[in-house]
Design a protein around this motif. Structure first.
Motif, mmCIF file in Angstrom:
data_model
loop_
_atom_site.group_PDB
_atom_site.id
_atom_site.type_symbol
_atom_site.label_atom_id
_atom_site.label_comp_id
_atom_site.label_asym_id
_atom_site.label_seq_id
_atom_site.Cartn_x
_atom_site.Cartn_y
_atom_site.Cartn_z
ATOM 1 N N CYS A 1 0.855 -1.205 0.000
ATOM 2 C CA CYS A 1 0.000 0.000 0.000
ATOM 3 C C CYS A 1 0.877 1.236 0.000
ATOM 4 N N HIS B 1 -0.415 4.160 0.702
ATOM 5 C CA HIS B 1 -1.159 5.019 1.635
ATOM 6 C C HIS B 1 -1.723 6.266 0.961
ATOM 7 N N CYS C 1 -4.048 -2.667 5.533
ATOM 8 C CA CYS C 1 -2.926 -1.729 5.828
ATOM 9 C C CYS C 1 -3.084 -1.124 7.221
ATOM 10 N N CYS D 1 -2.694 2.863 7.334
ATOM 11 C CA CYS D 1 -3.895 3.589 6.936
ATOM 12 C C CYS D 1 -4.968 3.496 8.015
#
Ligand code: ZN
Length: 224
Positions: free
Chosen positions: A3, A5, A35, A38
Motif C-alpha cells: 500500500c 497510503h 494496511c 492507513c
C-alpha cells in the motif's frame, strides 16, 4: 498486497465524514482491511472529529485590546533582585577601597589589583635576578672552559717550542762539536809538523856538532 497510503491520505477526512462516493468508499474499505498504517491514520482522524464535535463556541467577553497589547510596566519587587544589586554594590565598594583578605596559609584575596601588581613586580624581580644569576653562572662556566682550552693550547705550543728548541740546540751542539773536533785535528797536525821540523833541526845540529868535534880533534893532533 503493498500500500502506498496515497488513497487514504487524500480521502481520509471525507471517508470519516461519509462524504465519499461509493466506489471510492469501497476502495478505501479494501485498503483499510490489510494496511495498518492507513488504519491508524483513519483512527486518528476519527479521534480529532470526535473532539471537534465536543467543541462549543463560547461568547467572547468584552475586553480592551490596547490594554492587553501593550506590556504593562513591571511593578513587582522581588528580593533576589535586591540581593543581586546589593552584591554588585558590595563588589564595587570592595574594588574601590581595594579590600584585601589574607589567610594564614598564604592565600590572599585582593580586590582592585594593587596587591597583584606588587606581587607581579616582586615575582618579576625575582625572575630577573635568578635569570641574571644563571647568566653569570653560564658566563663563568664558559670562561673557565675557555681558559682551560687556552691552557691546553698554551701547553701544546710550549711543548712544540721546547721540542723544536731541543732539536735546534742539539744541532748547534753537534755543529760546535764537529768544529771543535776538526780544530783539534788541525792543531794536532800542526804540532806534529812542528815536532818533525824540530826533530830535523836536532839531527842537523847533531851532524854539525859531530863535524865540529871531529875538526877540533884533527887540529889537536896536527899541533902535536
Ligand atoms: Zn496504507
Amino acid at each position: 498486497m503493498s500500500c502506498d497510503h496515497k488513497l487514504i491520505t487524500e480521502h481520509a477526512s471525507d471517508y470519516v465524514e461519509g462524504r465519499l462516493p461509493d466506489y471510492l468508499k469501497k476502495q478505501c474499505d479494501e485498503v483499510l482491511q490489510h494496511c495498518q498504517y492507513c488504519q491508524q491514520s483513519v483512527a486518528g482522524i476519527y479521534q480529532i472529529t470526535r473532539l471537534a464535535e465536543g467543541w462549543n463556541d463560547q461568547q467572547v467577553p468584552e475586553w480592551s485590546r490596547v490594554a492587553h497589547a501593550v506590556r504593562p510596566p513591571v511593578r513587582y519587587v522581588s528580593w533576589p533582585n535586591w540581593a543581586a544589586m546589593a552584591c554588585s554594590l558590595l563588589a564595587v565598594l570592595l574594588v574601590v577601597f581595594r579590600f584585601e583578605v589574607r589567610l594564614d596559609d598564604g592565600l590572599t584575596i585582593s580586590f582592585g589589583g594593587n596587591q597583584q601588581q606588587e606581587q607581579l613586580q616582586t615575582l618579576l624581580a625575582q625572575e630577573l635576578q635568578s635569570f641574571a644569576a644563571q647568566q653569570n653562572e653560564t658566563l663563568d662556566e664558559r670562561l673557565e672552559e675557555y681558559m682551560e682550552f687556552q691552557d691546553l693550547n698554551n701547553q701544546v705550543v710550549l711543548n712544540d717550542w721546547l721540542e723544536l728548541n731541543r732539536q735546534e740546540r742539539e744541532a748547534d751542539l753537534n755543529f760546535l762539536l764537529t768544529g771543535w773536533q776538526s780544530q783539534r785535528l788541525q792543531d794536532s797536525r800542526r804540532v806534529n809538523q812542528q815536532l818533525d821540523i824540530l826533530t830535523e833541526n836536532q839531527i842537523d845540529n847533531n851532524t854539525y856538532l859531530n863535524q865540529l868535534i871531529r875538526n877540533v880533534g884533527l887540529n889537536e893532533r896536527g899541533n902535536l
